[in-house]
Design an enzyme around this catalytic site. Structure first.
Site, PDB file in Angstrom:
ATOM      1  N   ASP A 141       0.842  -1.192   0.000  1.00 13.45           N
ATOM      2  CA  ASP A 141       0.000   0.000   0.000  1.00 13.45           C
ATOM      3  C   ASP A 141       0.880   1.245   0.000  1.00 13.45           C
ATOM      4  O   ASP A 141       1.719   1.410   0.895  1.00 13.45           O
ATOM      5  CB  ASP A 141      -0.916  -0.011   1.223  1.00 13.45           C
ATOM      6  CG  ASP A 141      -2.126   0.893   1.033  1.00 13.45           C
ATOM      7  OD1 ASP A 141      -2.476   1.184  -0.128  1.00 13.45           O
ATOM      8  OD2 ASP A 141      -2.723   1.311   2.031  1.00 13.45           O
ATOM      9  N   HIS A 148      -4.205  13.704   1.122  1.00  8.92           N
ATOM     10  CA  HIS A 148      -4.585  12.745   2.158  1.00  8.92           C
ATOM     11  C   HIS A 148      -3.527  12.697   3.258  1.00  8.92           C
ATOM     12  O   HIS A 148      -3.849  12.735   4.451  1.00  8.92           O
ATOM     13  CB  HIS A 148      -4.771  11.355   1.531  1.00  8.92           C
ATOM     14  CG  HIS A 148      -5.014  10.263   2.528  1.00  8.92           C
ATOM     15  ND1 HIS A 148      -6.206  10.122   3.205  1.00  8.92           N
ATOM     16  CD2 HIS A 148      -4.214   9.257   2.971  1.00  8.92           C
ATOM     17  CE1 HIS A 148      -6.137   9.071   4.013  1.00  8.92           C
ATOM     18  NE2 HIS A 148      -4.939   8.522   3.894  1.00  8.92           N
ATOM     19  N   GLU A 213     -11.227   3.592   2.414  1.00  6.43           N
ATOM     20  CA  GLU A 213     -10.243   4.418   1.726  1.00  6.43           C
ATOM     21  C   GLU A 213     -10.386   4.181   0.229  1.00  6.43           C
ATOM     22  O   GLU A 213     -10.291   3.048  -0.234  1.00  6.43           O
ATOM     23  CB  GLU A 213      -8.803   4.092   2.181  1.00  6.43           C
ATOM     24  CG  GLU A 213      -8.542   4.497   3.628  1.00  6.43           C
ATOM     25  CD  GLU A 213      -7.067   4.475   4.029  1.00  6.43           C
ATOM     26  OE1 GLU A 213      -6.691   5.254   4.919  1.00  6.43           O
ATOM     27  OE2 GLU A 213      -6.300   3.671   3.460  1.00  6.43           O
ATOM     28  N   GLU A 215      -9.017   3.935  -3.124  1.00  4.62           N
ATOM     29  CA  GLU A 215      -7.693   3.767  -3.728  1.00  4.62           C
ATOM     30  C   GLU A 215      -7.807   3.179  -5.131  1.00  4.62           C
ATOM     31  O   GLU A 215      -8.834   2.606  -5.507  1.00  4.62           O
ATOM     32  CB  GLU A 215      -6.831   2.835  -2.875  1.00  4.62           C
ATOM     33  CG  GLU A 215      -6.655   3.304  -1.441  1.00  4.62           C
ATOM     34  CD  GLU A 215      -5.454   2.676  -0.734  1.00  4.62           C
ATOM     35  OE1 GLU A 215      -4.618   2.051  -1.408  1.00  4.62           O
ATOM     36  OE2 GLU A 215      -5.384   2.811   0.501  1.00  4.62           O
ATOM     37  N   ASP A 247      -9.550   0.144   0.756  1.00  4.29           N
ATOM     38  CA  ASP A 247      -8.642  -0.279   1.824  1.00  4.29           C
ATOM     39  C   ASP A 247      -9.285   0.076   3.172  1.00  4.29           C
ATOM     40  O   ASP A 247      -8.894   1.021   3.841  1.00  4.29           O
ATOM     41  CB  ASP A 247      -7.304   0.449   1.639  1.00  4.29           C
ATOM     42  CG  ASP A 247      -6.269   0.024   2.660  1.00  4.29           C
ATOM     43  OD1 ASP A 247      -6.337  -1.123   3.124  1.00  4.29           O
ATOM     44  OD2 ASP A 247      -5.387   0.848   2.985  1.00  4.29           O
ATOM     45  N   LYS A 267      -5.997  -2.797   9.366  1.00 10.64           N
ATOM     46  CA  LYS A 267      -6.182  -2.930   7.918  1.00 10.64           C
ATOM     47  C   LYS A 267      -6.467  -4.370   7.492  1.00 10.64           C
ATOM     48  O   LYS A 267      -7.135  -4.589   6.480  1.00 10.64           O
ATOM     49  CB  LYS A 267      -4.887  -2.491   7.206  1.00 10.64           C
ATOM     50  CG  LYS A 267      -4.468  -1.059   7.466  1.00 10.64           C
ATOM     51  CD  LYS A 267      -5.252  -0.085   6.630  1.00 10.64           C
ATOM     52  CE  LYS A 267      -4.673   1.316   6.724  1.00 10.64           C
ATOM     53  NZ  LYS A 267      -5.313   2.234   5.775  1.00 10.64           N
TER      54      LYS A 267
END
Lengths: 440, 440
Positions: A141, A148, A213, A215, A247, A267
């Site tokens: 990641d 951000h 998130e 992404e 994510d 996560k």
């Protein structure tokens, strides 16, 4: 290199397919797209195999291989598309990816002599289910949105939001592969240790600050040997394509656990990818100039190339929507939470590849990078709820009167992506979605 | 549960094998050990398959399966040992691991009627080469030595060496799987960005502070489904066994890159495992009480169990040696840098498993945990050069007059491990070694 050099007949916006649904305005999967997924008929005992989306249909590539109507590199490619995962095809490299794309494009174009035979390989997308498109050996990641990084940094480190390395290093960290699932895989709210700032001791229980998130997922095609870095000049040749990636993040677990070695259980409970990999080649028309403010440090030489400057960024619109349980029960449509664009990323895909391998680290076919949350320069372009609700202090108001600071059980988060401009066909990514289930 | 409940006839120190080399004092692989590896004859075109070490020999389990002399669970286990990687066997679970161990133990004991047939399956360890024992889907690195965490913390964060979460959370982070190789895989010194504290900008070049980390590798046997945590009471049933693990680290790259998301390129250039997995069952005699200082926080309930208190730690000696190029050229033996013991770990293997999955994260067969650098309470028990040289400020003097602050090209780092006590057979881990090659 100019962008026009990267374009060929498959990008021609005038192309029309004999699959009528592919020609509808705002279709995600026109003939200029041709993304890949792993699929089977819903509820069937069939093996998963590769498919290419066209309109509201998917071409079954295993069935197409069996027809034996293609030749050369395209047919060799199809042979590798018969497996349940795309890794073997992805590892073949650009020559084969392009050959199959070109052949499929011609065969799907209105008037193709192959129409009758290809039509036997079509399955309606409404009738299929997806698997992960490939075995993701390692997932990395990144953290490429400076917007951000800055706004999250303020929340975790008010005195030091953007660390000194940010403008020099394409920051990344290793993620968990096992818990990456394909769109539609709902999951239970994670439990874990958290500690309120005022508490003297941590406590254990369901996450109270569950977040998404937004992404971009980047898939490696052909990898590199250990000890043999990929030069930035060749970096893009190793990128098979991209998807949408959520994510999911447990902010309260993250805040307590992440120092000094980074996010872990905050996560690894779930990450979700969209089923379709849009190929790098399909995205060629949407490559745009990458710029670095003159006031900022310029990249070290291993992160610098002319092509990266001229065409390193991607004009890819990213949208996040939410459908709460209340909305679902009332039959209301999902509503938008934010919209941002991958072109605002501080680092490019080529820079990520070059950086990741500069120490000799080997990438393998099917490895995935997350781009990091893509937030734009404006507050409403934030790619996470943490940012939109200002760390929970400013509830987001939904049109039906509900509010959110973080995600609640029953919430379905939907992400969409598309490239669109005059003079090129619209390229859609489909969507990734998943719903939060209550903790046990 | 008492430790004696975990012991059976396979642990009997009086057992003697008809493979004479297994009965030699201080042999790593007596009949009470029986560790697993993936091997083939050196330089041959054979497929890799599973083997079990006995003395200076290895039993070819594929050949043994073909003999069809075992029955029941043991023979079913052997069938899964014919693959090039152990994952299928590891996923079968404790019942099958134990059945094969028991049957092999009997068949290798002096006087076994199987001796003549089994002898046809032996290959000298001197004649074989190893592969990774299994496909490591995800690798997680823990940080379980409080002595290491404190002394390293001082170097990275002098004002805040041990973070407030350390005594509550078994800190871990995701590592890179692709660059894990088996003992003997030499690798090039990594390059990367570093920034000296006094420099205004980072620079790029070969790592100047290359280090090793003495860790224990822990292999998951049967995993768990996403969303279904493994309770600490059952955690050990999921652990197939352990190996020695060198988590090479580029300290200068680490210092510049690691905030806020953790180590990345400072680790992913290479990690090295010993070829042999010593099974959890073989290690049963060496389980010892796990204690937590009364002054320290006691574990949260999900990290607490009676068995973990009584037998959670492992009395495993760990040794690091170095052989420099100069020593090698002069025909001198490697010399010891440190010795430590896994029993000094602040967290146990069961706690690592329970913590890793408490958020719902799924473990898969073959996943590996690194224990984190195992440093003991005394300075000479430090498991990394960073600690032994006090971050490079106090050169380590080698017997031949050379000094080291960090590793130099040509240095071979060798790690050994063994369990030994009165009343039980010595259990050795063999060794893991690799040599640093010059950067390109």
């Amino acid at each position: 290199m100019s962008n026009t050099n990267l374009l060929n007949e498959t990008h021609n916006p005038a192309l029309i397919s004999w699959v009528e649904s592919a020609n509808v305005e705002n279709c995600d999967f026109p003939i200029q797209n041709l993304p890949f997924a792993s699929f089977k008929r819903k509820g069937s005992t069939e093996d998963f195999r590769a498919g290419v989306a066209i309109g509201d249909q998917v071409i079954d590539l295993k069935a197409l291989f069996a027809l034996n109507i293609f030749t050369g590199d395209a047919q060799l490619s199809l042979e590798q598309c018969c497996h349940s995962q795309l890794n073997a095809f992805m590892s073949m490299g650009k020559q084969f990816w392009s050959a199959l794309r070109q052949t499929l494009s011609q065969a799907l174009t209105q008037g193709s002599p192959f129409q009758e035979k290809l039509a036997t390989c079509l399955v309606a997308q409404a009738d299929i289910e997806y698997a992960l498109p490939c075995q993701i050996g390692d997932y990395t990641d990144f953290y490429t949105s400076i917007h951000h990084a800055t706004s999250v940094g303020i929340k975790f480190r008010p005195d030091n939001p953007l660390l000194p390395n940010y403008k020099w290093v394409p920051i990344g960290y290793h993620g968990r592969s096992s818990s990456i699932e394909v769109s539609g895989s709902d999951f239970k709210r994670p439990k874990g240790q958290t500690k309120a700032p005022t508490a003297t001791e941590p406590s254990f229980g369901p996450c109270k600050r569950l977040d998404y998130e937004m992404e971009v997922g980047i898939f490696i095609g052909n990898g590199n040997d250990l000890g043999e870095p990929i030069n930035i000049e060749n970096a893009e040749d190793h990128v098979f394509g991209m998807c949408l990636f959520n994510d999911w993040s447990a902010r309260d677990i993250q805040g307590w656990e992440y120092q000094p070695l980074g996010p872990f259980l905050s996560k690894s409970f779930a990450s979700t990818v969209s089923p379709w990999i849009v190929t790098s080649e399909a995205l060629a028309p949407y490559r745009v100039q990458w710029t670095r403010d003159e006031a900022d440090p310029q990249p070290l030489p291993y992160l610098e190339s002319q092509q990266n400057r001229e065409l390193g960024s991607l004009d890819l619109n990213l949208q996040v929507l939410i459908e709460t349980e209340t909305m679902r029960n009332a039959g209301q449509d999902a509503v938008q939470l934010s919209q941002s664009n991958f072109k605002d990323s501080y680092w490019t895909v080529a820079q990520m590849v070059a950086h990741h391998t500069v120490n000799g680290c080997n990438l393998r076919s099917g490895d995935m990078f997350g781009s990091g949350t893509q937030s734009g320069p404006n507050p409403e372009e934030a790619g996470s709820m943490l940012e939109l609700s200002n760390a929970g202090s400013e509830p987001i108001k939904l049109p039906n009167g509900e509010t959110r600071t973080f995600l609640e059980d029953g919430d379905c988060v939907i992400m969409k992506g598309w490239c669109k401009k005059d003079g090129a066909a619209r390229i859609g990514f489909g969507e990734v979605n998943a719903t939060i289930l209550a903790a046990d």
